[in-house]
Design an enzyme around this catalytic site. Structure first.
Site, short mmCIF file in Angstrom:
data_model
loop_
_atom_site.label_atom_id
_atom_site.label_comp_id
_atom_site.label_asym_id
_atom_site.label_seq_id
_atom_site.Cartn_x
_atom_site.Cartn_y
_atom_site.Cartn_z
N SER A 125 -9.73 1.66 3.09
CA SER A 125 -8.90 2.44 2.21
C SER A 125 -7.86 1.61 1.46
O SER A 125 -7.29 2.10 0.47
CB SER A 125 -8.17 3.53 3.01
OG SER A 125 -7.28 2.95 3.93
N LYS A 185 0.84 -1.20 0.00
CA LYS A 185 0.00 0.00 0.00
C LYS A 185 0.87 1.25 0.00
O LYS A 185 1.89 1.30 0.69
CB LYS A 185 -0.90 -0.02 1.24
CG LYS A 185 -1.93 1.09 1.30
CD LYS A 185 -2.80 0.94 2.57
CE LYS A 185 -3.90 1.98 2.63
NZ LYS A 185 -4.73 1.82 3.85
N SER A 225 -9.78 -0.70 7.29
CA SER A 225 -9.23 -0.49 5.95
C SER A 225 -8.50 -1.67 5.34
O SER A 225 -8.16 -1.64 4.15
CB SER A 225 -8.29 0.72 5.95
OG SER A 225 -9.03 1.91 5.93
#
Lengths: 479, 94
Positions: free
Chosen positions: A154, A79, A178
């Site tokens: 997210s 990420k 997330s």
């Protein structure tokens, strides 16, 4: 089966045995990225050349007969909130659009040491603020199961990359769900570890008392394998728990016979889609079939968790994001007349709408005269949420619930109503407030064929128990 | 309405944000709705309940005080929007 469809464990073992090379595997994944990335949009940056060099190094080490690491040759996506030395780390934000960290996060260092091949940096809601990956300055990511739907957020890019076979596994971060919510929406396995289990060094801070890095993978064993690599004490993170990483993979086949699974009443009430309720009930029945006892119980402060979270997280964010001022790194607005003007223009041009909203909310609740009414009150409610879990775990070994009230919603569906978007985090947020570990594992499909995840929650440091339950469910489902 | 346009402008100033007129209206409306939702916490009696400081009990770890390598000035300045020698350069303060 194509190489990019292998699990991380199978791929690693085949590389170690010399049946395939790390370079073959990487080329298969890169080919897959070329094929589907236009439709999915999982990545912000793809580091093809660096990945090729890492894969070649694994193959060379094997030829020399060296002992290979636990992820040797496995292509992993990271990420874009996790720092990678010399590789742009944007947090999905314009304000860090050109930021190249001078160091690796501890988790990246550990991935490299384990022999993982880092393919690229995945898309995300800006600064991890969002539940849909629509709040990124680098475009949105689509759900691989339905391009008209969000992948969750997210860590939507990480979940979509694993689901679309654009990576064998990935790292995400989980501040209020997330990792787990996108895992649920994309049909992969995702773990939010106990707070302090995984180092936050080099992970860009959103809400420091809630943030935790977690793995996403195609099955429970791969997820446990990754946790074993990234977890363990790090002297560079003062909230890191002492002691080594747990061997969840070693314990994963131990089953759930004799264990008690708690079912929290508040997680099955109004507002939950019937398909979700049915799928999670099937998951619970599966665990019963595998020998677990089931106990219905109550976590009475659950309805207050979202309100407490959306005070605490923005408050911490407003403080953490004060560092983006255009001075030392990142975007600086041109042509400012004074320092203050430069700060204001840099931040107003550099941050997107959702980040500004949370900075505003956090600044308000911390501002003079409101601190006690909001922030202190929320931290008190947080104690009540934690006590609920303490009492529950005195009576059961793990808890099972839905991850999200619905399957993936449509692109744009919630963008105009931030409060509605916040409320979709209702089942994942309490875990972060209490610092607990929890995992999302696929347990069924909606009428439209969208994946639905089941959440398995454990007491602090209870990851091993969670993986045993997750694996037990996989076996029941496969039978 | 708890959150007026004036409150939004005050908070934006504290947060070093300049907002367009349209943003001020939008945030006033949205923050008002969000804070109204937060008010449900007041229904909960928390008398005598301690607030959470740390979720996991931890002791402050100590380490030996010894010199270890750190970033050199060139690396530290590599991302600087503007620099002057080994300094970060900013617009005039006074």
């Amino acid at each position: 089966m194509t190489l990019h469809g292998l699990t991380a464990l199978a791929a690693r073992d085949r590389i170690a045995r010399g049946e395939i090379t790390a370079s073959d595997l990487l080329e298969s994944v890169l080919g897959r990225i070329r094929e589907v990335e236009d439709r999915v949009g999982a990545y912000i940056t793809i580091t093809e050349d660096l990945a090729r060099a890492q894969a070649a190094a694994v193959d060379a080490a094997r030829r020399r007969g060296e002992t290979l690491g636990p992820l040797a040759g496995v292509p992993v996506a990271v990420k874009d909130i996790i720092c990678t030395q010399g590789v742009r780390t944007t947090c999905g934000s314009r304000i860090l659009g050109n930021f190249e960290p001078p160091f690796d996060a501890t988790v990246v260092e550990r991935l490299r040491r384990a022999g993982a091949v880092i393919i690229g940096k995945t898309n995300m809601d800006e600064f991890a603020m969002g539940s849909s990956t629509e709040h990124s300055a680098f475009g949105r990511t689509r759900n691989p199961h339905d391009p008209d739907r969000i992948p969750g957020g997210s860590s939507g890019g990480s979940a979509a990359a694993v689901a679309a076979e654009e990576a064998l596994a990935a790292l995400g971060t989980d501040t209020g769900g997330s990792v787990r919510q996108p895992a649920s929406h994309c049909g992969v396995v995702g773990l939010k570890p106990t707070y302090g289990r995984v180092s936050r060094y080099g992970v860009v801070a959103y809400a420091s008392s809630l943030d935790q890095v977690g793995p996403l993978a195609r099955d429970a064993a791969d997820c446990a394998l990754l946790l074993g690599v990234i977890a363990g004490h790090d002297p560079r993170d003062s909230t890191s728990i002492p002691g080594p990483a747990p061997d969840c993979l070693g314990a994963i086949e131990e089953g759930v016979s004799g264990l008690t699974i708690g079912i929290p009443r508040e997680y099955f009430g109004e507002g939950i889609d019937d398909d979700v309720r049915r799928a999670v009930r099937e998951g619970i029945a599966g665990l019963q079939a595998a020998g677990a006892k089931v106990l219905e119980l109550s976590l009475p402060h659950t309805p207050y968790a979202v309100a407490a979270y959306y005070i605490i997280a923005p408050a911490e964010a407003s403080s953490n994001l004060a560092r983006y001022d255009g001075v030392k790194y990142g975007y600086r607005a041109p042509g400012a007349a004074s320092l203050l003007d430069m700060y204001r223009r840099t931040r107003s041009e550099g941050f997107g709408a959702e980040v500004k909203r949370r900075i505003m909310l956090g600044t308000y609740v911390l501002s003079s005269g409101y601190y006690d009414a909001y922030y202190r009150k929320a931290q008190t409610v947080r104690t009540l949420v934690r006590r609920d879990f303490d009492e529950a775990f005195a009576r059961c070994d793990a808890l099972v619930s839905p991850v999200a009230p619905t399957a993936a919603f449509r692109l744009g569906e919630m963008l105009d109503d931030p409060l509605q978007m916040y409320l979709s985090d209702i089942f994942t947020i309490p875990v972060n407030l209490a610092g607990l570990p929890a995992l999302s594992i696929p347990c069924g499909k909606s009428a439209e064929g969208l994946p639905i995840g089941m959440q398995i929650l454990g007491p602090p440091l209870g990851e091993e128990m969670i993986f045993r339950a997750a694996r037990a469910w996989e076996k029941v489902k496969a039978a | 309405m708890k959150i007026t346009r004036e409150t939004v402008l005050h908070v934006a100033g504290l947060a070093r944000l300049s907002l367009s007129a349209e943003e001020v209206d939008t945030y006033a409306r949205q923050l008002d709705a969000i804070l109204e939702y937060m008010d449900q916490l007041n229904a909960l009696d928390t008398t005598g309940v301690a607030h959470t400081e740390h979720v996991i009990p931890l002791e402050t770890p100590f380490r030996e005080d010894r010199v270890v390598p750190s970033l050199d000035p060139e690396q530290s300045l590599r991302n600087a929007p503007e620099r002057s020698g080994t300094f970060f350069k900013v617009p005039k303060i006074l």
